[in-house]
Design a protein around this motif. Structure first.
Motif, PDB file in Angstrom:
ATOM      1  N   GLU A 158       0.826  -1.214   0.000  1.00  0.00           N
ATOM      2  CA  GLU A 158       0.000   0.000   0.000  1.00  0.00           C
ATOM      3  C   GLU A 158       0.854   1.256   0.000  1.00  0.00           C
ATOM      4  O   GLU A 158       0.443   2.293  -0.509  1.00  0.00           O
ATOM      5  CB  GLU A 158      -0.911   0.009   1.236  1.00  0.00           C
ATOM      6  CG  GLU A 158      -2.046  -0.996   1.184  1.00  0.00           C
ATOM      7  CD  GLU A 158      -2.988  -0.839   2.353  1.00  0.00           C
ATOM      8  OE1 GLU A 158      -2.686  -0.024   3.253  1.00  0.00           O
ATOM      9  OE2 GLU A 158      -4.029  -1.527   2.380  1.00  0.00           O
ATOM     10  N   ASP A 159       2.062   1.167   0.570  1.00  0.00           N
ATOM     11  CA  ASP A 159       2.941   2.323   0.669  1.00  0.00           C
ATOM     12  C   ASP A 159       4.283   1.978   0.029  1.00  0.00           C
ATOM     13  O   ASP A 159       5.228   1.605   0.713  1.00  0.00           O
ATOM     14  CB  ASP A 159       3.124   2.727   2.139  1.00  0.00           C
ATOM     15  CG  ASP A 159       3.903   4.025   2.280  1.00  0.00           C
ATOM     16  OD1 ASP A 159       3.980   4.772   1.296  1.00  0.00           O
ATOM     17  OD2 ASP A 159       4.432   4.272   3.375  1.00  0.00           O
ATOM     18  N   PRO A 160       4.375   2.054  -1.295  1.00  0.00           N
ATOM     19  CA  PRO A 160       5.594   1.601  -1.978  1.00  0.00           C
ATOM     20  C   PRO A 160       6.800   2.463  -1.655  1.00  0.00           C
ATOM     21  O   PRO A 160       6.679   3.657  -1.339  1.00  0.00           O
ATOM     22  CB  PRO A 160       5.230   1.716  -3.460  1.00  0.00           C
ATOM     23  CG  PRO A 160       4.135   2.727  -3.504  1.00  0.00           C
ATOM     24  CD  PRO A 160       3.382   2.571  -2.230  1.00  0.00           C
ATOM     25  N   ALA A 161       7.978   1.854  -1.720  1.00  0.00           N
ATOM     26  CA  ALA A 161       9.220   2.608  -1.519  1.00  0.00           C
ATOM     27  C   ALA A 161       9.403   3.587  -2.669  1.00  0.00           C
ATOM     28  O   ALA A 161       8.932   3.360  -3.780  1.00  0.00           O
ATOM     29  CB  ALA A 161      10.407   1.652  -1.441  1.00  0.00           C
ATOM     30  N   ASP A 162      10.095   4.692  -2.393  1.00  0.00           N
ATOM     31  CA  ASP A 162      10.237   5.723  -3.420  1.00  0.00           C
ATOM     32  C   ASP A 162      11.705   6.004  -3.725  1.00  0.00           C
ATOM     33  O   ASP A 162      12.080   7.130  -4.032  1.00  0.00           O
ATOM     34  CB  ASP A 162       9.542   7.013  -2.982  1.00  0.00           C
ATOM     35  CG  ASP A 162      10.105   7.559  -1.672  1.00  0.00           C
ATOM     36  OD1 ASP A 162      10.948   6.878  -1.067  1.00  0.00           O
ATOM     37  OD2 ASP A 162       9.707   8.660  -1.267  1.00  0.00           O
ATOM     38  N   ASP A 163      12.535   4.964  -3.660  1.00  0.00           N
ATOM     39  CA  ASP A 163      13.961   5.187  -3.847  1.00  0.00           C
ATOM     40  C   ASP A 163      14.354   5.301  -5.313  1.00  0.00           C
ATOM     41  O   ASP A 163      15.435   5.794  -5.636  1.00  0.00           O
ATOM     42  CB  ASP A 163      14.781   4.074  -3.177  1.00  0.00           C
ATOM     43  CG  ASP A 163      14.357   2.685  -3.641  1.00  0.00           C
ATOM     44  OD1 ASP A 163      13.287   2.567  -4.257  1.00  0.00           O
ATOM     45  OD2 ASP A 163      15.107   1.729  -3.379  1.00  0.00           O
ATOM     46  N   VAL A 288      -3.162   1.598  -3.042  1.00  0.00           N
ATOM     47  CA  VAL A 288      -2.201   2.693  -2.865  1.00  0.00           C
ATOM     48  C   VAL A 288      -2.936   4.022  -2.819  1.00  0.00           C
ATOM     49  O   VAL A 288      -2.672   4.878  -1.957  1.00  0.00           O
ATOM     50  CB  VAL A 288      -1.160   2.694  -4.005  1.00  0.00           C
ATOM     51  CG1 VAL A 288      -0.137   3.805  -3.784  1.00  0.00           C
ATOM     52  CG2 VAL A 288      -0.466   1.349  -4.114  1.00  0.00           C
ATOM     53  N   SER A 289      -3.877   4.219  -3.730  1.00  0.00           N
ATOM     54  CA  SER A 289      -4.629   5.476  -3.761  1.00  0.00           C
ATOM     55  C   SER A 289      -5.435   5.679  -2.484  1.00  0.00           C
ATOM     56  O   SER A 289      -5.512   6.794  -1.950  1.00  0.00           O
ATOM     57  CB  SER A 289      -5.566   5.492  -4.983  1.00  0.00           C
ATOM     58  OG  SER A 289      -4.821   5.420  -6.182  1.00  0.00           O
ATOM     59  N   ARG A 290      -6.026   4.603  -1.995  1.00  0.00           N
ATOM     60  CA  ARG A 290      -6.801   4.721  -0.742  1.00  0.00           C
ATOM     61  C   ARG A 290      -5.883   5.084   0.423  1.00  0.00           C
ATOM     62  O   ARG A 290      -6.263   5.863   1.307  1.00  0.00           O
ATOM     63  CB  ARG A 290      -7.551   3.415  -0.465  1.00  0.00           C
ATOM     64  CG  ARG A 290      -8.667   3.138  -1.451  1.00  0.00           C
ATOM     65  CD  ARG A 290      -9.646   2.093  -0.933  1.00  0.00           C
ATOM     66  NE  ARG A 290     -10.697   1.820  -1.896  1.00  0.00           N
ATOM     67  CZ  ARG A 290     -11.755   2.597  -2.105  1.00  0.00           C
ATOM     68  NH1 ARG A 290     -11.903   3.708  -1.398  1.00  0.00           N
ATOM     69  NH2 ARG A 290     -12.673   2.272  -3.001  1.00  0.00           N
ATOM     70  N   THR A 295      -4.053   9.231   4.240  1.00  0.00           N
ATOM     71  CA  THR A 295      -2.926  10.024   4.743  1.00  0.00           C
ATOM     72  C   THR A 295      -3.238  11.508   4.685  1.00  0.00           C
ATOM     73  O   THR A 295      -2.978  12.261   5.641  1.00  0.00           O
ATOM     74  CB  THR A 295      -1.656   9.726   3.913  1.00  0.00           C
ATOM     75  OG1 THR A 295      -1.303   8.347   4.067  1.00  0.00           O
ATOM     76  CG2 THR A 295      -0.501  10.603   4.357  1.00  0.00           C
ATOM     77  N   VAL A 296      -3.811  11.956   3.588  1.00  0.00           N
ATOM     78  CA  VAL A 296      -4.122  13.381   3.419  1.00  0.00           C
ATOM     79  C   VAL A 296      -5.214  13.799   4.405  1.00  0.00           C
ATOM     80  O   VAL A 296      -5.122  14.849   5.056  1.00  0.00           O
ATOM     81  CB  VAL A 296      -4.546  13.669   1.965  1.00  0.00           C
ATOM     82  CG1 VAL A 296      -5.057  15.102   1.833  1.00  0.00           C
ATOM     83  CG2 VAL A 296      -3.369  13.435   1.022  1.00  0.00           C
ATOM     84  N   ARG A 297      -6.233  12.982   4.533  1.00  0.00           N
ATOM     85  CA  ARG A 297      -7.336  13.334   5.434  1.00  0.00           C
ATOM     86  C   ARG A 297      -6.880  13.364   6.889  1.00  0.00           C
ATOM     87  O   ARG A 297      -7.276  14.249   7.658  1.00  0.00           O
ATOM     88  CB  ARG A 297      -8.477  12.336   5.260  1.00  0.00           C
ATOM     89  CG  ARG A 297      -9.279  12.570   3.980  1.00  0.00           C
ATOM     90  CD  ARG A 297     -10.340  11.518   3.770  1.00  0.00           C
ATOM     91  NE  ARG A 297     -11.189  11.850   2.610  1.00  0.00           N
ATOM     92  CZ  ARG A 297     -11.895  10.977   1.922  1.00  0.00           C
ATOM     93  NH1 ARG A 297     -11.899   9.695   2.291  1.00  0.00           N
ATOM     94  NH2 ARG A 297     -12.623  11.366   0.888  1.00  0.00           N
ATOM     95  N   ASP A 308     -11.579  11.633  -3.766  1.00  0.00           N
ATOM     96  CA  ASP A 308     -11.967  10.394  -4.440  1.00  0.00           C
ATOM     97  C   ASP A 308     -11.604  10.417  -5.925  1.00  0.00           C
ATOM     98  O   ASP A 308     -11.585   9.364  -6.576  1.00  0.00           O
ATOM     99  CB  ASP A 308     -13.464  10.143  -4.275  1.00  0.00           C
ATOM    100  CG  ASP A 308     -13.807   9.654  -2.867  1.00  0.00           C
ATOM    101  OD1 ASP A 308     -12.880   9.192  -2.159  1.00  0.00           O
ATOM    102  OD2 ASP A 308     -14.986   9.734  -2.475  1.00  0.00           O
ATOM    103  N   ASP A 309     -11.281  11.581  -6.454  1.00  0.00           N
ATOM    104  CA  ASP A 309     -10.816  11.652  -7.842  1.00  0.00           C
ATOM    105  C   ASP A 309      -9.454  10.994  -8.014  1.00  0.00           C
ATOM    106  O   ASP A 309      -9.002  10.790  -9.152  1.00  0.00           O
ATOM    107  CB  ASP A 309     -10.728  13.114  -8.305  1.00  0.00           C
ATOM    108  CG  ASP A 309     -12.095  13.716  -8.596  1.00  0.00           C
ATOM    109  OD1 ASP A 309     -13.030  12.946  -8.873  1.00  0.00           O
ATOM    110  OD2 ASP A 309     -12.223  14.959  -8.546  1.00  0.00           O
TER     111      ASP A 309
END
Length: 407
Positions: A158-163, A288-290, A295-297, A308-309
């Motif tokens: 759900e939270d992929p690495a960003d390396d 991932v989007s969920r 996280t934002v909320r 939801d967009d």
């Protein structure tokens, strides 16, 4: 930081890539005078000013065909110009968002004295994936869509690495975490791109709301179409051309010729269906989007639009996979493209012939001048000049004065 501390406000739009950034930058860049009348400054001097500042600060100048020495100081110059012009400053480029912690810290230090607000535009991951694949092909990677998504989805949590790779610039959650050193959540504005079928004006309206701009400061009819996407047939043709070109177009020639001229100018004349998100890809990306939405909320970020967009929308059932291309569709507009290329070759050849003539004339003139200089040197050697004759007379007089008296 609060406005009553007297700091100049700066809205720093840092991406994400493929989230309408080019459209927003065109709207801002084409209305600088109107923005200034409303107290806003978009402070670049030349067309690529924001881009050069971004590749400088992210440290990716060579990747984009730029000399690091040529872009050094560009970001500082934008900030100086913003300070000098006053008002609310707006800086925008999606490349900024891929910066790592050390690069972000370097930017934070230069932003001291501003009341910084971050603006993050984000798009649903399904459309982002198809757009990023296309962009990578334009940049010289000839992978199929299946090959591209295999690397993207391999062991996806759900939270992929960003390396590295796709997630380095497209992980909204990690980006917000990294950039918290620059602005707190109450000064960080998340702008979801409207869903498929929404009017393009809606993205501008959401962005303007985030920045505090009156919506009518921009005439959207005057915003040029830019960064036009290719259809699946044109992407397939471009991939085949890249395989044949191989490594014969190194940077900066690939960016200038293969990407900007061939792909973005000539191939966009063809028309075919745009790459759409396969249902299995949308299903894998939805968690991932969920996670991002949660996280934002939970994080207290400022949201302008509907979160939801950000949920992926799968292509209608029966839609072709982006790699399934009708061979005949690749020929659409190809004669027009080839004709344009032949005409351009003629223009370049004629210009080269003209330059050859100029070189020949300059060579003749150079040889004539060289002969004249040689003749002048020879003449001067044979006939002593005034200084030499004067020195001779002095020596003769000296001999006379050195004789003994009475001799």
């Amino acid at each position: 930081m609060t406005p009553d501390e007297g700091r100049q406000r700066l809205y720093f739009h840092i991406g994400l890539p493929k989230s309408g950034s080019t459209y927003l930058q065109a709207a801002l860049g084409n209305h600088r005078e109107a923005l200034k009348d409303r107290g806003f400054v978009y402070p670049y001097v030349r067309q690529e000013g924001m881009f050069l500042a971004a590749v400088e600060m992210v440290g990716s100048a060579r990747r984009w065909g730029q000399d690091p020495d040529d872009v050094a100081g560009t970001f500082a110059h934008l900030l100086r110009r913003g300070r000098r012009l006053g008002g609310t400053v707006v800086i925008s480029h999606e490349i900024f968002g891929s910066a790592g912690p050390n690069r972000i810290e370097a930017m934070r230090e230069q932003l001291e004295g501003f009341e910084v607000h971050l603006v993050v535009t984000a798009r649903d991951l399904g459309r982002t994936a198809t757009a990023e694949w296309q962009e990578q092909v334009k940049n010289g990677e000839a992978d199929t869509f299946a090959e591209f998504t295999a690397g993207l989805l391999d062991g996806l949590p759900e939270d992929p690495a960003d390396d590295a790779g796709f997630w380095r610039s497209q992980n909204l959650g990690r980006l917000l975490e990294r950039w918290s050193a620059v602005a707190p959540p109450e000064h960080t504005h998340v702008v979801p791109c409207p869903g498929p079928g929404a009017p393009k004006s809606q993205l501008w309206e959401r962005f303007a709301d985030a920045v505090g701009l009156p919506v009518d400061v921009v005439d959207l009819d005057r915003v040029p179409r830019s960064n036009e996407s290719l259809g699946t047939a044109q992407v397939a043709l471009l991939r085949e051309v890249l395989v044949e070109v191989g490594d014969r177009l190194p940077q900066p020639w690939h960016s200038r010729i293969a990407k900007r001229w061939f792909a973005q100018t000539l191939l966009t004349r063809g028309r075919s269906s745009k790459p759409a998100t396969p249902s299995e890809l949308a299903e894998c990306l939805t968690p991932v989007s969920r996670h991002w939405i949660d996280t934002v909320r939970a994080g207290g970020y400022q949201v302008h639009g509907d979160l939801d967009d950000l949920l992926p929308v799968a292509a209608p059932e029966g839609s072709p996979h982006p790699d399934d291309v009708d061979r005949l569709a690749q020929l659409d507009h190809l004669p027009e493209v080839l004709a344009e290329m032949l005409v351009r070759v003629r223009e370049v050849s004629a210009r080269a012939e003209g330059l050859d003539g100029d070189v020949a004339a300059l060579t003749t003139e150079r040889d004539a001048l060289a002969a004249e200089v040689a003749e002048l040197r020879a003449t001067t050697w044979r006939k002593p000049g005034p200084l030499v004759r004067w020195q001779g007379r002095v020596r003769e007089r000296g001999k006379g004065h050195s004789q003994e008296p009475g001799t």
